[in-house]
Scaffold this active site. Structure first.
Site: not given
Ligand code: CO
Length: 211
Positions: A42, A44, A46, A98, A101
């Site tokens: 992803c 993302d 993090r 994750h 999400c």
């Molecule tokens: Co995500």
């Protein structure tokens, strides 16, 4: 100090640190990359592939998009997969989702977010495939977490259905294709244990005969 200048300063500090640890680091990497892994994750912020697996530049070839999707008409994903499998000859392809999400959460709701709704449609279709199981889960977080896992598993299947992977499997039973989920609350990765390196379990109509 502007945040953007901070990044460039930190880059200089990082280079100095790497050179202190290993004088040959940049010289070695500038000649060749031989990663053993392709990471499909992803976007993302993090969930950075190298950081969470304790790996260095050069070790993981990376493709990221919102909600770690493998959409079979996505030329970007197909190009990355083809290059990773046929030129770099990676031994492992990892689809890593994750918990927590935003894409998964948005796909479970009814709010419009704009253009991205068309990307999230792929997730809604995955929800639809598993709605019997998911609709029975009462707790909202548990439902979201299970949907996250089922989405990763579905994307693993999408990787394996490509001609790229089936041709590679026919030749050398590689790469292994794995499904993982990262927990942003504790940093740990869970293996969903759906690893495959042949198409024997695949529904008949998805199997491709190699030339
Ligand atoms: Co995500």
């Amino acid at each position: 100090m502007k945040f953007i200048e901070q990044l460039l300063l930190q880059n200089k500090a990082w280079v100095e640190q790497k050179n202190r640890e290993d004088k040959d680091f940049f010289n070695r990497l500038s000649n060749v990359q031989t990663p053993k892994f392709l990471w499909i994750g992803c976007s993302d912020s993090r969930v950075p592939a190298n950081d969470i697996t304790g790996t260095d530049p050069g070790e993981i070839f990376v493709h990221r998009n919102i909600a770690n999707m493998v959409v079979h008409s996505d030329m970007n994903m197909l190009s990355v997969l083809d290059y990773a499998v046929n030129v770099l000859e990676v031994r492992h392809v990892i689809v890593c989702g994750h918990y927590g999400c935003g894409g998964v959460r948005a796909a479970m709701g009814n709010q419009q977010f704009g253009l991205i709704d068309n990307w999230l449609r792929h997730l809604k279709d995955t929800y639809d495939l598993h709605h019997d199981e998911l609709d029975q889960i009462v707790d909202a977080t548990q439902k979201e977490n299970r949907f996250t896992e089922l989405n990763v598993i579905e994307q693993v299947f999408h990787v394996t259905k490509t001609s790229i992977i089936q041709n590679a499997w026919a030749k050398r039973n590689l790469p292994y294709v794995h499904g993982w989920v990262y927990d942003i609350k504790n940093g740990l990765i869970k293996d969903l244990k759906v690893t495959m390196n042949d198409n024997t379990e695949m529904p008949r109509f998805y199997r491709l005969r190699t030339k």
